[in-house]
Design a protein around this motif. Structure first.
Motif, PDB file in Angstrom:
ATOM      1  N   UNK A 194       0.143  23.436   0.156  1.00 45.16           N
ATOM      2  CA  UNK A 194       0.798  24.527  -0.576  1.00 45.16           C
ATOM      3  C   UNK A 194      -0.224  25.529  -1.088  1.00 45.16           C
ATOM      4  N   UNK A 195      -1.369  25.032  -1.575  1.00 41.68           N
ATOM      5  CA  UNK A 195      -2.430  25.933  -2.033  1.00 41.68           C
ATOM      6  C   UNK A 195      -2.977  26.760  -0.875  1.00 41.68           C
ATOM      7  N   UNK A 196      -3.198  26.108   0.251  1.00 40.41           N
ATOM      8  CA  UNK A 196      -3.705  26.818   1.427  1.00 40.41           C
ATOM      9  C   UNK A 196      -2.682  27.837   1.929  1.00 40.41           C
ATOM     10  N   UNK A 197      -1.417  27.470   1.903  1.00 41.59           N
ATOM     11  CA  UNK A 197      -0.378  28.397   2.352  1.00 41.59           C
ATOM     12  C   UNK A 197      -0.332  29.638   1.454  1.00 41.59           C
ATOM     13  N   UNK A 198      -0.464  29.433   0.145  1.00 39.54           N
ATOM     14  CA  UNK A 198      -0.454  30.572  -0.786  1.00 39.54           C
ATOM     15  C   UNK A 198      -1.669  31.466  -0.549  1.00 39.54           C
ATOM     16  N   UNK A 199      -2.823  30.847  -0.350  1.00 44.38           N
ATOM     17  CA  UNK A 199      -4.036  31.631  -0.098  1.00 44.38           C
ATOM     18  C   UNK A 199      -3.930  32.366   1.236  1.00 44.38           C
ATOM     19  N   UNK A 200      -3.389  31.690   2.247  1.00 43.14           N
ATOM     20  CA  UNK A 200      -3.201  32.310   3.547  1.00 43.14           C
ATOM     21  C   UNK A 200      -2.261  33.508   3.454  1.00 43.14           C
ATOM     22  N   UNK A 201      -1.200  33.372   2.680  1.00 48.41           N
ATOM     23  CA  UNK A 201      -0.259  34.481   2.500  1.00 48.41           C
ATOM     24  C   UNK A 201      -0.947  35.680   1.870  1.00 48.41           C
ATOM     25  N   UNK A 203       0.804  -1.211   0.000  1.00 51.36           N
ATOM     26  CA  UNK A 203       0.000   0.000   0.000  1.00 51.36           C
ATOM     27  C   UNK A 203       0.846   1.274   0.000  1.00 51.36           C
ATOM     28  N   UNK A 204       2.158   1.157  -0.156  1.00 53.99           N
ATOM     29  CA  UNK A 204       3.019   2.340  -0.143  1.00 53.99           C
ATOM     30  C   UNK A 204       2.681   3.315  -1.263  1.00 53.99           C
ATOM     31  N   UNK A 205       2.350   2.818  -2.442  1.00 50.28           N
ATOM     32  CA  UNK A 205       2.009   3.713  -3.552  1.00 50.28           C
ATOM     33  C   UNK A 205       0.827   4.596  -3.177  1.00 50.28           C
ATOM     34  N   UNK A 206      -0.212   3.995  -2.610  1.00 49.36           N
ATOM     35  CA  UNK A 206      -1.395   4.766  -2.212  1.00 49.36           C
ATOM     36  C   UNK A 206      -1.048   5.767  -1.121  1.00 49.36           C
ATOM     37  N   UNK A 207      -0.207   5.375  -0.175  1.00 48.45           N
ATOM     38  CA  UNK A 207       0.180   6.287   0.896  1.00 48.45           C
ATOM     39  C   UNK A 207       0.994   7.460   0.363  1.00 48.45           C
ATOM     40  N   UNK A 208       1.922   7.184  -0.534  1.00 49.54           N
ATOM     41  CA  UNK A 208       2.735   8.255  -1.115  1.00 49.54           C
ATOM     42  C   UNK A 208       1.847   9.210  -1.904  1.00 49.54           C
ATOM     43  N   UNK A 209       0.927   8.684  -2.706  1.00 53.61           N
ATOM     44  CA  UNK A 209       0.029   9.543  -3.488  1.00 53.61           C
ATOM     45  C   UNK A 209      -0.867  10.379  -2.577  1.00 53.61           C
ATOM     46  N   UNK A 210      -1.392   9.772  -1.510  1.00 51.26           N
ATOM     47  CA  UNK A 210      -2.232  10.520  -0.570  1.00 51.26           C
ATOM     48  C   UNK A 210      -1.433  11.644   0.080  1.00 51.26           C
ATOM     49  N   UNK A 211      -0.187  11.349   0.458  1.00 41.38           N
ATOM     50  CA  UNK A 211       0.655  12.381   1.059  1.00 41.38           C
ATOM     51  C   UNK A 211       0.939  13.496   0.058  1.00 41.38           C
ATOM     52  N   UNK A 212       1.229  13.145  -1.201  1.00 40.46           N
ATOM     53  CA  UNK A 212       1.479  14.170  -2.231  1.00 40.46           C
ATOM     54  C   UNK A 212       0.253  15.057  -2.412  1.00 40.46           C
ATOM     55  N   UNK A 213      -0.938  14.447  -2.427  1.00 38.36           N
ATOM     56  CA  UNK A 213      -2.170  15.235  -2.540  1.00 38.36           C
ATOM     57  C   UNK A 213      -2.308  16.201  -1.377  1.00 38.36           C
ATOM     58  N   UNK A 214      -2.041  15.723  -0.170  1.00 34.47           N
ATOM     59  CA  UNK A 214      -2.117  16.583   1.014  1.00 34.47           C
ATOM     60  C   UNK A 214      -1.095  17.718   0.943  1.00 34.47           C
ATOM     61  N   UNK A 215       0.091  17.392   0.464  1.00 34.79           N
ATOM     62  CA  UNK A 215       1.133  18.418   0.349  1.00 34.79           C
ATOM     63  C   UNK A 215       0.723  19.490  -0.650  1.00 34.79           C
TER      64      UNK A 215
END
Length: 133
Positions: free
Chosen positions: A81-88, A65-77
């Protein structure tokens, strides 16, 4: 631009192995780490196609299940990043409005930011406003 060659990369017998299933490249490439594998494949592409070498693209075939975990983490990241840009952007706007009425120390107290950060956000907003004008 030349179509990239996609390699399926697996970890086998203590090393990373890349296979091209499109059959544009025959054989496999093996290296001890992914950076070395990518470098060697790019060099091989430059040798085989000196005029226009195709880019190297990896599809990692990770165990379980590492592929799914890595993809989920990338999505969260990406979301972070989008939230950080909007927050800025929002922070710059809020600080600009606050400092138009009150001092930077008061704006820092209201926002919970340091005085230095308030100053940075204010300057950033001002420079963006000048660039937009």
């Amino acid at each position: 631009m030349t179509e990239p060659i996609t390699y399926t990369v697996t970890f086998e017998e203590g090393g990373w192995t890349a296979r091209d299933h499109s059959k544009r490249v025959r054989g496999v490439a093996v290296a001890s780490n992914l950076t070395q594998l990518e470098r060697e494949l790019e060099e091989a592409h430059e040798w085989a196609w000196p005029e226009n070498p195709p880019p190297v693209n990896f599809v990692l075939d990770l165990p379980g299940e590492l592929t799914a975990k890595v993809e989920a983490w990338r999505d969260e990241r990406r979301l972070a990043e989008l939230h950080a840009a909007r927050s800025l952007r929002m922070g710059e706007e809020v600080v600009a409005e606050l400092t138009a009425r009150w001092s930077e120390p008061d704006a820092a107290r209201i926002t919970g930011l340091s005085k230095q950060r308030v100053h940075q956000l204010k300057k950033s907003y001002q420079s963006k406003s000048k660039a937009d004008a």
